[in-house]
Design a protein around this motif. Sequence first.
Motif, PDB file in Angstrom:
ATOM      1  N   LEU A 376       0.830  -1.192   0.000  1.00  0.00           N
ATOM      2  CA  LEU A 376       0.000   0.000   0.000  1.00  0.00           C
ATOM      3  C   LEU A 376       0.866   1.243   0.000  1.00  0.00           C
ATOM      4  CD1 LEU A 376      -2.413  -1.147   2.852  1.00  0.00           C
ATOM      5  CD2 LEU A 376      -2.822  -1.346   0.391  1.00  0.00           C
ATOM      6  N   SER A 377       0.421   2.296  -0.653  1.00  0.00           N
ATOM      7  CA  SER A 377       1.161   3.553  -0.587  1.00  0.00           C
ATOM      8  C   SER A 377       1.150   4.057   0.857  1.00  0.00           C
ATOM      9  CB  SER A 377       0.529   4.597  -1.520  1.00  0.00           C
ATOM     10  OG  SER A 377      -0.809   4.877  -1.138  1.00  0.00           O
ATOM     11  N   GLY A 393      -2.633   3.695   1.924  1.00  0.00           N
ATOM     12  CA  GLY A 393      -3.405   4.230   0.810  1.00  0.00           C
ATOM     13  C   GLY A 393      -3.644   3.185  -0.263  1.00  0.00           C
ATOM     14  N   ASN A 394      -3.854   3.644  -1.496  1.00  0.00           N
ATOM     15  CA  ASN A 394      -4.121   2.725  -2.607  1.00  0.00           C
ATOM     16  C   ASN A 394      -2.955   1.774  -2.837  1.00  0.00           C
ATOM     17  OD1 ASN A 394      -6.698   3.627  -3.265  1.00  0.00           O
ATOM     18  ND2 ASN A 394      -5.921   5.225  -4.631  1.00  0.00           N
ATOM     19  N   SER A 402      -7.783  -0.865  -2.289  1.00  0.00           N
ATOM     20  CA  SER A 402      -8.113   0.560  -2.262  1.00  0.00           C
ATOM     21  C   SER A 402      -7.695   1.164  -0.926  1.00  0.00           C
ATOM     22  CB  SER A 402      -9.612   0.768  -2.478  1.00  0.00           C
ATOM     23  OG  SER A 402     -10.361   0.127  -1.469  1.00  0.00           O
ATOM     24  N   ALA A 403      -7.514   2.468  -0.907  1.00  0.00           N
ATOM     25  CA  ALA A 403      -7.011   3.167   0.269  1.00  0.00           C
ATOM     26  C   ALA A 403      -7.924   2.965   1.474  1.00  0.00           C
ATOM     27  CB  ALA A 403      -6.881   4.660  -0.040  1.00  0.00           C
ATOM     28  N   SER A 432     -10.075   7.124   0.783  1.00  0.00           N
ATOM     29  CA  SER A 432      -9.442   8.445   0.723  1.00  0.00           C
ATOM     30  C   SER A 432      -7.933   8.292   0.599  1.00  0.00           C
ATOM     31  CB  SER A 432      -9.800   9.247   1.978  1.00  0.00           C
ATOM     32  OG  SER A 432      -9.164  10.499   1.978  1.00  0.00           O
ATOM     33  N   ASN A 433      -7.430   8.444  -0.610  1.00  0.00           N
ATOM     34  CA  ASN A 433      -6.002   8.236  -0.872  1.00  0.00           C
ATOM     35  C   ASN A 433      -5.249   9.556  -0.738  1.00  0.00           C
ATOM     36  OD1 ASN A 433      -3.751   6.657  -1.557  1.00  0.00           O
ATOM     37  ND2 ASN A 433      -3.878   7.332  -3.692  1.00  0.00           N
ATOM     38  N   GLN A 434      -5.014   9.974   0.491  1.00  0.00           N
ATOM     39  CA  GLN A 434      -4.309  11.220   0.752  1.00  0.00           C
ATOM     40  C   GLN A 434      -3.157  10.965   1.707  1.00  0.00           C
ATOM     41  OE1 GLN A 434      -6.551  13.885   3.513  1.00  0.00           O
ATOM     42  NE2 GLN A 434      -8.183  12.372   3.305  1.00  0.00           N
TER      43      GLN A 434
END
Length: 470
Positions: A376-377, A393-394, A402-403, A432-434
């Motif tokens: 994951l990011s 994250g994603n 997914s995030a 929410s990929n932040q």
Amino acid sequence: MKRILIPFTILISTIVAFSSCLSSDDNEVTYYDDSAISSFTLGTLNRTMHTLSSKGVDSVYQTTIAGSSYQFYIDQDKREIYNPDSLPYGTDVRRVSCTVIAKNNGLIGIKSLVSDSVFSYSSTDSIDFTAPRQMVAIANSGKATRYYTVRVNVHQEEADVFNWADMGKQEYFSSMNGMKAVACGSQLFTFGQKDGKLVGYVTDNTNGKTWTELSLPESLSQSVNAYQNILTKDGVLYILQDQQLLRSVDGSNWETVGTTGLSRLVAAGTKKLYGISTSGALMASADQGVTWTEEKMDTPSEWLPDGDISYAVLPLRTNKDIERLVIAGNRSTETYPNDGYAVVWGKVEDLSGDAEDNSWMFYTQTTDNIYSLPRLSNVTICKYGDILLAFGGNGIGACTESAFSKIYVSLDGGISWKGSKTYPVPEGMAGSNQAFTSTVDASNCLWIIFGDGQVWRGRLNRLGWANIQK
């Protein structure tokens, strides 16, 4: 109590009269003037339980628990009787039977909830312990009494329920491009990139809604990526600025420890600091970062992470002198674009100093292990209680998660990871990929700070319970 209640004065009179009747030349009876409660045990208790049906409908059922499984301590100095291990949530203590033993076969009385009257006690009584009760031990001579306060503690919340609290929006975090939070003593620090500089903020871990900006040295504020290389050990902050290791106790005043030859500062155990050298070797320092030596590894260093690095330290349950260190992160997407899992390393560290230093072990990724940590990011791991949590994250590369789709739990020190319903994602954060950062404070609160400024604090109920001194 269904029995006729005997006032305290009558109870004493009965003892004295009983003593007189037994006095004869044929019966040699010894009467004691001292009194004390020497044992207190609960009987079987009723408990109300809640569960969800397959359709998600809440249902209630009744069960029983053995009160004898919960030890009561008797403090003779303070004259208190209590259970440090509280009864489970939902336990009914309105009608409780208990076995109370007095020293030298003395009598036991219990004070009324509504008056100063004291009544005789029987083990067949159903006693209301929803409030502290006064019990009295009466010497069999009738010449001494000793009052005790009895508290039957019951948990007021479910043990394994995790709750998030929204700490509000902090606008200065919303403009950060990258961030990292650490807990140090009773404070939380968050560092990150903002307007092309390194900035830092601090709050007390009982607050979280009011943050104060740190006054960083100008040279450090110019090192915008230094936030990736910050950690804490023994109440001290450490940060890597280029290859210089700095330390601070307040986040504003920093002193140079020395030149390290490190490219990343990655972990801190009880004995050592850990980093990755500019040549890619895993290094350790046992003298607060002054000198560094290469660590042994069972797998080539190309499997070490070079981004999104986090770590956790888990003391072994069976031996307080041994701990497990776990490092996790991602490999470069440019060099390894097809990785589907994060890379995880572990080491068992003997703190006694008598054993040979162990090698770091790479938790090998195989197609058979479908529970490896996803790539994951900004993947993050942390120790929470006696387990590990992870989220991010994603998915990157071959990972399609997914995030914040779930929070992963590892019960085996980082080898396998599974989603858990016990640990929900903060409301509205799924997908929410932040940018975000997280840490766990000294009070077992899990903090997540998001790149839009949202701050969340969560805790598993039982990890917030105080340990009653006994």
